[in-house]
Design a protein around this motif. Sequence first.
Motif, PDB file in Angstrom:
ATOM      1  N   UNK A   1       4.016   9.794 -13.076  1.00 46.17           N
ATOM      2  CA  UNK A   1       4.107   9.757 -11.540  1.00 46.17           C
ATOM      3  C   UNK A   1       3.357   8.292 -11.176  1.00 46.17           C
ATOM      4  N   UNK A   2       2.902   7.440 -12.329  1.00 47.41           N
ATOM      5  CA  UNK A   2       2.243   6.314 -11.612  1.00 47.41           C
ATOM      6  C   UNK A   2       3.350   5.451 -10.913  1.00 47.41           C
ATOM      7  N   UNK A   3       2.798   4.667 -10.067  1.00 46.40           N
ATOM      8  CA  UNK A   3       3.735   3.486  -9.478  1.00 46.40           C
ATOM      9  C   UNK A   3       3.878   2.559 -10.722  1.00 46.40           C
ATOM     10  N   UNK A   4       5.015   1.836 -10.377  1.00 46.18           N
ATOM     11  CA  UNK A   4       5.728   0.829 -11.232  1.00 46.18           C
ATOM     12  C   UNK A   4       5.804  -0.271 -10.640  1.00 46.18           C
ATOM     13  N   UNK A   5       5.161  -1.531 -11.259  1.00 48.13           N
ATOM     14  CA  UNK A   5       5.603  -2.882 -10.852  1.00 48.13           C
ATOM     15  C   UNK A   5       6.332  -3.511 -11.990  1.00 48.13           C
ATOM     16  N   UNK A   6       7.463  -3.789 -11.432  1.00 49.67           N
ATOM     17  CA  UNK A   6       8.542  -4.243 -12.652  1.00 49.67           C
ATOM     18  C   UNK A   6      10.028  -3.959 -12.359  1.00 49.67           C
ATOM     19  N   UNK A   7      10.765  -3.721 -13.140  1.00 50.40           N
ATOM     20  CA  UNK A   7      12.237  -3.298 -12.947  1.00 50.40           C
ATOM     21  C   UNK A   7      13.300  -4.423 -13.305  1.00 50.40           C
ATOM     22  N   UNK A   8      12.923  -5.754 -13.111  1.00 50.23           N
ATOM     23  CA  UNK A   8      13.891  -6.951 -13.462  1.00 50.23           C
ATOM     24  C   UNK A   8      13.503  -7.538 -14.788  1.00 50.23           C
ATOM     25  N   UNK A   9      14.596  -7.787 -15.557  1.00 47.94           N
ATOM     26  CA  UNK A   9      14.504  -8.445 -16.797  1.00 47.94           C
ATOM     27  C   UNK A   9      14.422 -10.075 -16.477  1.00 47.94           C
TER      28      UNK A   9
ATOM     29  N   UNK B   1       7.443   4.438  -5.048  1.00 49.43           N
ATOM     30  CA  UNK B   1       6.416   4.018  -6.169  1.00 49.43           C
ATOM     31  C   UNK B   1       7.116   2.931  -7.044  1.00 49.43           C
ATOM     32  N   UNK B   2       7.741   1.985  -6.223  1.00 51.34           N
ATOM     33  CA  UNK B   2       8.178   0.785  -7.250  1.00 51.34           C
ATOM     34  C   UNK B   2       7.953  -0.431  -6.279  1.00 51.34           C
ATOM     35  N   UNK B   3       7.589  -1.618  -7.152  1.00 50.20           N
ATOM     36  CA  UNK B   3       7.115  -2.616  -6.493  1.00 50.20           C
ATOM     37  C   UNK B   3       8.022  -3.491  -7.516  1.00 50.20           C
ATOM     38  N   UNK B   4       8.891  -4.391  -7.006  1.00 53.18           N
ATOM     39  CA  UNK B   4      10.005  -5.149  -7.797  1.00 53.18           C
ATOM     40  C   UNK B   4       9.262  -6.391  -8.193  1.00 53.18           C
ATOM     41  N   UNK B   5       9.483  -6.696  -9.500  1.00 54.22           N
ATOM     42  CA  UNK B   5       8.884  -7.795 -10.338  1.00 54.22           C
ATOM     43  C   UNK B   5       9.672  -7.762 -11.855  1.00 54.22           C
ATOM     44  N   UNK B   6       9.666  -9.013 -12.276  1.00 57.15           N
ATOM     45  CA  UNK B   6       9.819  -9.009 -13.814  1.00 57.15           C
ATOM     46  C   UNK B   6       8.597  -8.472 -14.633  1.00 57.15           C
TER      47      UNK B   6
ATOM     48  N   UNK C   1      -3.939   5.297 -18.685  1.00 56.13           N
ATOM     49  CA  UNK C   1      -4.980   4.373 -18.233  1.00 56.13           C
ATOM     50  C   UNK C   1      -5.078   4.888 -16.571  1.00 56.13           C
ATOM     51  N   UNK C   2      -6.339   4.903 -16.334  1.00 58.67           N
ATOM     52  CA  UNK C   2      -6.374   5.063 -14.433  1.00 58.67           C
ATOM     53  C   UNK C   2      -6.176   3.880 -13.768  1.00 58.67           C
ATOM     54  N   UNK C   3      -5.042   3.297 -13.745  1.00 62.20           N
ATOM     55  CA  UNK C   3      -4.577   2.015 -13.024  1.00 62.20           C
ATOM     56  C   UNK C   3      -3.799   2.504 -11.773  1.00 62.20           C
ATOM     57  N   UNK C   4      -3.450   1.405 -10.932  1.00 63.81           N
ATOM     58  CA  UNK C   4      -2.705   1.828  -9.735  1.00 63.81           C
ATOM     59  C   UNK C   4      -1.178   1.561 -10.087  1.00 63.81           C
ATOM     60  N   UNK C   5      -0.885   0.807 -11.018  1.00 59.83           N
ATOM     61  CA  UNK C   5       0.456   0.777 -11.222  1.00 59.83           C
ATOM     62  C   UNK C   5       0.669   0.263 -12.724  1.00 59.83           C
TER      63      UNK C   5
ATOM     64  N   UNK D   1       0.742  -1.129  -0.053  1.00 60.55           N
ATOM     65  CA  UNK D   1      -0.028  -0.169  -0.109  1.00 60.55           C
ATOM     66  C   UNK D   1       0.855   1.405  -0.010  1.00 60.55           C
ATOM     67  N   UNK D   2       1.847   1.169   1.015  1.00 59.75           N
ATOM     68  CA  UNK D   2       2.740   2.156   0.766  1.00 59.75           C
ATOM     69  C   UNK D   2       3.471   2.685  -0.522  1.00 59.75           C
ATOM     70  N   UNK D   3       3.888   1.620  -1.229  1.00 55.52           N
ATOM     71  CA  UNK D   3       4.640   1.648  -2.501  1.00 55.52           C
ATOM     72  C   UNK D   3       3.567   2.015  -3.572  1.00 55.52           C
ATOM     73  N   UNK D   4       2.351   1.839  -3.375  1.00 57.65           N
ATOM     74  CA  UNK D   4       1.107   2.169  -4.412  1.00 57.65           C
ATOM     75  C   UNK D   4       0.963   3.757  -4.255  1.00 57.65           C
TER      76      UNK D   4
END
Length: 331
Positions: free
Chosen positions: A265-273, A300-305, A240-244, A8-11
């Motif tokens: 400014x939208x939060x990002x879910x990702x960052x790993x290849x 605003x970053x949630x780490x994932x592929x 698009x009006x999404x959360x990430x 929730x904090x990251x979002x």
Amino acid sequence: MNRLERVQAALACEPVDRPPYGFWTHLPGIDLDAARLTEETAAFALRYDLDFVKSMPNGFYMAQAWGCPVEFGDIERGGVAKVTRAAVGAAADWSALPTIELAQADLARELHHLERLGAALGPDRPVLATVFSPLTTANKLSGGLSSAHAGSHPDELLAGLAILTEVTCAFARAAIERGCAGIFLACQDAVAGTMDETRYRVFGEPGDRAGRAAARAAGSRFDVLHAHGEDILFDLLAGYPVDALNWHIGETPPAIADYRASGGTRPILGGLQRAHITRCDREAVAADLRRSMAQTAQRGILISPACVIRYPIDEAMLAWVADTVRGYRAA
């Protein structure tokens, strides 16, 4: 922080004790059985102590719902599944598609799995339901004819998309009602090589937005847009009006830094290849993590592929990735 508080904090782009993270892979064969899929997905989440869980159904459950047989044999060799007999062969077939009820066996299986998974994992580990955009489903159940029909038979395709959108919205609402925190909306046709922006606004965007709106109306709070592939229509999708947002960062533009520099400014879910994980390239994964954290200023970053980690998977590598993210403490 517990897992839910961290997510929730990251979002909200607020400080976190460490970045929340999640990743996923195929479960071939298992993903055709709701009980086994729940058991294996929950075990996977617990084994790697994931902060959030993206459900991992087979990627063709919607095509199956419309009667398409699917061959899954290539999954374990690092490939993808494929429809062996399309439901749409001619343009006239679009308007003949039936409106599928959620009691249909393939949809019921997925919803049963999602309900069981949320119960198994508990309220502090958010679950995302994988929902394919209507245009993505159209591509899969037509063997790719949807992009051609957008040019040659637009009215027929739109008639079919209206049917697919109705079912997609019903599924998204049902997933949230069964306890999912949000949807992972997979848009696999929003790439320049498949459809330009003008055409996508007609054939893709309305269904994308309708699916997300349906989830939100049902109470979702963690909706992610997955822009699949290279040369994506990023400027359109990022609105698009999404959360990430989730895209193939490092494989296709933009870089996180470029998105932030442009005012995004939208939060990002990702960052790993994901290829770095598959190749067990620890140095490259560590560099991905450092870069993603630096370019977001750790907000605003949630780490994932960006996408599913393909076979072969190395459990020691996945454990190392999880340990590395959990141990991340930057100044």
